[in-house]
Each structure stands twice: as structure tokens, then as C-alpha cells.
Design a protein around this motif. Structure first.
Motif: not given
Length: 263
Positions: A217-223, A247-257
Motif C-alpha cells: 500500500l505504501m508502494d502504491a502511495g496509499r499512505y 517499515n512504519l518509520d519509512d512510511l512516516r518519512r515518505r509522508r513527510e517528504l
């Protein structure tokens, strides 16, 4: 299982064919011992055929391991040098006795593939999902065949195997989860999400499936959906398993970027 094709010794032109020379089906047709075994057990009760095949399979593996261990001993150890393996190893005998012997289908199929006979290998691999679901821990054996193909980056054949497995046994979550992995490796993000989602529906408290779905879901941009799945995976995972947490930490970094780029 890795194999090295064997070549006949110089001057040995009369030796029997082996799996390294020809596909199993031809070997079965041309080797009298194998052909007689197949005929002998065709009319035998299924359980007798199954047990005889498994006996030959495990006996062959044990003999191979023992001979390999002896061959590694230093000279002068007092142990006799192992004799060369016979022309019909146990896994081949097992498959001659029972064409539905799942471990033998996996092993012989792997050998066929490594010898360049991909069509013959896939015929054996695709037989596995058609077997009864309680056949020698079938899901694990199908997954080993799938891992074998994935390790060789043969995603299309891996997808064919897991699709066949789902067609025959749709309630096995492992098949859906690994099919999602294969789809993701090929960049088919939405397909991957749906396959992972089905695995979670079948086994909702499996932290591995939840983590894999969250990642897809993260890879698909569905954060938002990804965070829900990964948070649940973190809650269910053992304390020493940090994959979902990372992975959850990575998601939060991606969302912030993503948020920063929009500003």
C-alpha cells in the motif's frame, strides 16, 4: 538443490541413461527398472504407493548425504570410499512409483529446470497444486517450488504456479501473499495490494501478511491504509521482529517528504 551435469567416463558408452541425460518422462519410458516400478505400483492401493515412494525418496536423500559426508573425510580415516551413485537415485525411483509424490515432483522438477528443461520442470511444478491439500504438507512444498523460481527471477512462471495453486486451493493465504510479492516485483502495484489483502482476509492476525500488505500500500502511495496495516503488524509482531516497525518509520518519512514537496 543445485546440480552439475555428469558426463560419462571415457570409454563408458554403455552406461544407463540418467536424469542428467534426458527428461524424466523419457527416462521412465526407456529405463526398464523404472518402467516396471511404475507398472507394479499403478494398481497398488494409494497408501501403499505413497509410503513406498516416500521411503525411496528419503532413503535416497539419506544415502546421498552419507556418501557426501564420507567423501569429505581425510584420507587414512579408516572409512571406505563411497561408491558412485547408482543410475536411478531415490527421488527418481520415488516419482516412478508414485507420480503424485510431492517431494519428488519438487526435487526432480528443480533438477529439470537447472538442466535447462524449463517446460518439463513447469509441468511437474504445476502438478503440485492439483494434488490433495493434505499431501505431504502441500502448501510448504508448493511454496518451495515458488521460492525456487523466484530465486531465479522467473516471476512469470512463479505467478503461473501461484495462480494455479489459488485456482485449486483458494483458501490458502500463503499462496495469495506470495502471488502479491511476485506482482509487486513486476511493478503491478494494484494487483499486489489485492493479493496481499486477500491473504490478510484469510488470516487477519498474521503480522507478516499485514506487513507485506502495508508495504505494498505504501508502494502504491496509499499512505493512510498503509499506516493502519503496518501499525497492526507492529502490534502483533514478536518483540524481536522489527520489520513492520521499520517499515512504519519509512512510511512516516515518505509522508513527510511528500508533504514538504507540496508546500
Amino acid at each position: 538443490m543445485n546440480v552439475t551435469p555428469r558426463r560419462p567416463a571415457e570409454g563408458d558408452e554403455s552406461r544407463r541413461l540418467t536424469l542428467h541425460d534426458v527428461p524424466f518422462q523419457r527416462l521412465l519410458e526407456e529405463d526398464t527398472e523404472l518402467l516396471n516400478l511404475r507398472r507394479e505400483y499403478q494398481s497398488a492401493p494409494q497408501e501403499r504407493r505413497r509410503l513406498a515412494a516416500l521411503y525411496e525418496y528419503h532413503r535416497g536423500l539419506a544415502t546421498e548425504m552419507f556418501d557426501d559426508a564420507i567423501s569429505r573425510l581425510p584420507s587414512g580415516s579408516g572409512y571406505p570410499v563411497a561408491e558412485p551413485a547408482g543410475p536411478c537415485p531415490g527421488v527418481v525411483l520415488a516419482l516412478a512409483i508414485d507420480p503424485e509424490c510431492a517431494p519428488a515432483l519438487l526435487t526432480v522438477g528443480s533438477v529439470e529446470y537447472q538442466l535447462g528443461r524449463v517446460a518439463e520442470a513447469m509441468q511437474m511444478f504445476l502438478t503440485l497444486p492439483t494434488l490433495a491439500p493434505d499431501k505431504e504438507d502441500l502448501p510448504a512444498i508448493v511454496d518451495k517450488a515458488g521460492d525456487f523460481l523466484i530465486d531465479r527471477n522467473d516471476m512469470e512462471n512463479a505467478i503461473a504456479l501461484y495462480t494455479a495453486a489459488i485456482d485449486n486451493h483458494p483458501a490458502v493465504p500463503l499462496y495469495h501473499n506470495t502471488l502479491g510479492y511476485c506482482a509487486g516485483k513486476l511493478g503491478r502495484r494494484e494487483q499486489a495490494v489485492e493479493h496481499f489483502r486477500r491473504a490478510v482476509e484469510l488470516e487477519p492476525r498474521n503480522h507478516i501478511f499485514l506487513n507485506d500488505m502495508g508495504w505494498s500500500l505504501m508502494d502504491a502511495g496509499r499512505y493512510n491504509e498503509a499506516e493502519q496495516a503496518l501499525q497492526k503488524a507492529v502490534e502483533l509482531a514478536p518483540d524481536d521482529d522489527e520489520l513492520a516497525r521499520n517499515n512504519l518509520d519509512d512510511l512516516r518519512r515518505r509522508r513527510e517528504l511528500t508533504r514538504q514537496r507540496k508546500e
